[in-house]
Design an enzyme around this catalytic site. Structure first.
Site, PDB file in Angstrom:
ATOM      1  N   ASP A  42      49.740  19.108 -54.687  1.00 30.48           N
ATOM      2  CA  ASP A  42      50.754  20.159 -54.773  1.00 30.48           C
ATOM      3  C   ASP A  42      50.089  21.481 -55.121  1.00 30.48           C
ATOM      4  O   ASP A  42      49.298  21.551 -56.069  1.00 30.48           O
ATOM      5  CB  ASP A  42      51.807  19.815 -55.836  1.00 30.48           C
ATOM      6  CG  ASP A  42      52.816  18.785 -55.332  1.00 30.48           C
ATOM      7  OD1 ASP A  42      52.656  18.280 -54.201  1.00 30.48           O
ATOM      8  OD2 ASP A  42      53.773  18.480 -56.071  1.00 30.48           O
ATOM      9  N   ARG A  76      56.263  15.674 -45.799  1.00 27.06           N
ATOM     10  CA  ARG A  76      55.460  16.725 -46.442  1.00 27.06           C
ATOM     11  C   ARG A  76      53.976  16.581 -46.126  1.00 27.06           C
ATOM     12  O   ARG A  76      53.146  16.395 -46.990  1.00 27.06           O
ATOM     13  CB  ARG A  76      55.676  16.740 -47.965  1.00 27.06           C
ATOM     14  CG  ARG A  76      57.106  17.007 -48.365  1.00 27.06           C
ATOM     15  CD  ARG A  76      57.248  17.196 -49.868  1.00 27.06           C
ATOM     16  NE  ARG A  76      58.631  17.521 -50.224  1.00 27.06           N
ATOM     17  CZ  ARG A  76      59.051  17.806 -51.463  1.00 27.06           C
ATOM     18  NH1 ARG A  76      58.163  17.807 -52.458  1.00 27.06           N
ATOM     19  NH2 ARG A  76      60.304  18.090 -51.693  1.00 27.06           N
ATOM     20  N   ASP A 128      54.593  11.644 -58.171  1.00 26.17           N
ATOM     21  CA  ASP A 128      55.173  12.830 -57.542  1.00 26.17           C
ATOM     22  C   ASP A 128      54.388  13.134 -56.269  1.00 26.17           C
ATOM     23  O   ASP A 128      54.358  12.324 -55.357  1.00 26.17           O
ATOM     24  CB  ASP A 128      55.185  13.989 -58.536  1.00 26.17           C
ATOM     25  CG  ASP A 128      56.079  15.142 -58.079  1.00 26.17           C
ATOM     26  OD1 ASP A 128      56.967  14.918 -57.245  1.00 26.17           O
ATOM     27  OD2 ASP A 128      55.882  16.268 -58.555  1.00 26.17           O
ATOM     28  N   ASP A 163      54.106  15.802 -63.962  1.00 26.66           N
ATOM     29  CA  ASP A 163      55.035  15.081 -63.097  1.00 26.66           C
ATOM     30  C   ASP A 163      54.440  13.810 -62.502  1.00 26.66           C
ATOM     31  O   ASP A 163      55.170  12.981 -61.966  1.00 26.66           O
ATOM     32  CB  ASP A 163      55.500  15.978 -61.954  1.00 26.66           C
ATOM     33  CG  ASP A 163      56.341  17.152 -62.445  1.00 26.66           C
ATOM     34  OD1 ASP A 163      56.996  17.006 -63.498  1.00 26.66           O
ATOM     35  OD2 ASP A 163      56.334  18.204 -61.778  1.00 26.66           O
TER      36      ASP A 163
END
Length: 394
Positions: free
Chosen positions: A222, A274, A218, A194
């Site tokens: 993550d 985030r 992205d 991604d």
């Protein structure tokens, strides 16, 4: 030579004072040793956090690089990386995703044996496709300025015990579908990544420390698909929208076991959201500095548990609330989200929820005591890669 009574008395008084001062100094030193988990030694006049004070004051850090593996705290503290392996030196910045040459980063990263990967000198690497990092690897950028940028970046996929330290990772692009080697004996077809800077997918015992992370297609970091026992520390994040995702999606319940520590990071300017966003699992967010997020800082969905401890929040003029829940109206009120010891500036505020303990319940080997929030600007002032020189304190 004769000594009169007055001189004898002066000498005896001086010796008595010296003994008292020496005893006091020794007692103070012993007391400091007893409370080493909550004191933060200074390098010169510099206040250092618990991770950095473990190794940065040692001028011989370059001759025992693997000692860094003993310095992690939190849920990822057991990550050994290449501690028990040989040193592998990257000498060639080129990249071949299918048949990597000896001396390249990819060649070292895919090996099956433990390796501590270092760099011969300053290096800018553009990867041909995502870098698959095998188990028991450390990528250690200390002593050089190392950048991975302008292509696909790092994938930690289905492996264990990985340490990424001291690398600048930025301007990451999605990977194209195609063949990518993940070990000396395996080349497989990848569907394309991604564009995360660092993707931690179905992996455990991972530590990401002192990296610069910015501008990826992205996420920057993550942690998804059942990954567990991760520490993200001492990193500098900037210029990005969706910074850190912990948990794949609301339906992926395997992430309920996920435990992540986010500590001593500097979430810098031009970050939107985030910081992190959590699904299902548990996040201990401690001693981080937040500089003017544009939407929210800490968010989540699917009933995660979050402890925000002794952070330093500076709100932007456009976004004041630290927290954001994504759920039905009032569906979040039982979620355990707590703030303790945080500092809130420029109108920042945290909306807590839920009842019951949010303690991380660390094992003894993972445990640490969060420093007072007032010290966070100093403790995070060296977030990002350090410019270390061998035979000198870093």
């Amino acid at each position: 030579m004769a000594i009169n009574n007055s001189s004898s008395l002066f000498i005896l008084s001086w010796l008595l004072a010296y003994c008292i001062l020496t005893y006091s100094a020794n007692a103070s030193s012993k007391s400091s040793n007893k409370t080493s988990t909550t004191s933060y030694p200074r390098q010169g006049n510099k206040l250092m956090n618990q991770i950095d004070s473990c190794w940065r004051s040692n001028p011989n850090w370059a001759s025992n690089r693997q000692a860094l593996a003993d310095c992690a705290i939190g849920f990822g503290s057991s990550a050994t990386g290449g501690k028990y392996g040989s040193i592998y030196v990257v000498t060639d910045p080129s990249d071949d995703p299918i048949n990597p040459k000896s001396g390249t980063l990819r060649y070292g990263a895919i090996q099956t044996q433990p390796l501590w990967i270092t760099f011969q000198g300053d290096m800018s690497i553009t990867l041909g496709n995502e870098l698959m990092v095998n188990s028991y690897k450390t990528i250690d950028g200390r002593g050089a300025r190392v950048e991975i940028s302008n292509g696909p970046c790092i994938s930690i996929d289905g492996v264990n015990h990985v340490i990424i330290h001291g690398i600048s990772i930025h301007d990451c692009k999605p990977g194209r579908p195609g063949m990518v080697r993940s070990s000396p004996d395996h080349v497989g077809h990848r569907l394309g990544c991604d564009g995360d800077a660092i993707s931690i997918f179905s992996s455990s015992n991972v530590w990401v420390d002192h990296c610069y992370l910015a501008r990826a297609a992205d996420g920057l970091v993550d942690v998804t698909h059942g990954s567990n026992f991760v520490t993200v520390s001492n990193n500098y994040f900037t210029q990005h929208d969706k910074v850190m995702l912990l948990g794949h999606n609301d339906a992926f319940t395997a992430d309920k076991s996920m435990k992540v520590t986010v500590v001593f990071n500097h979430f810098g300017p031009r970050l939107v959201q985030r910081l992190p966003r959590v699904r299902h699992g548990y996040a201990h967010v401690a001693n981080n500095k937040y500089d003017q997020w544009l939407m929210y800082a800490i968010g989540g969905s699917a009933d995660p548990t979050i402890l925000s401890e002794n952070n330093y929040f500076i709100a932007s003029n456009d976004a004041k609330q630290v927290t954001k829940r994504e759920t039905t109206p009032n569906g979040w009120k039982s979620w355990k989200w707590r703030t303790t010891g945080d500092i809130f500036l420029n109108g920042a505020y945290f909306v807590p929820s839920g009842y019951g303990s949010t303690a991380p319940n660390y094992l003894k080997s993972q445990s640490f005591v969060a420093a007072p929030a007032s010290s966070v600007p100093a403790l995070t002032s060296d977030a990002g890669p350090l410019f270390c020189v061998p035979r000198q304190q870093c």
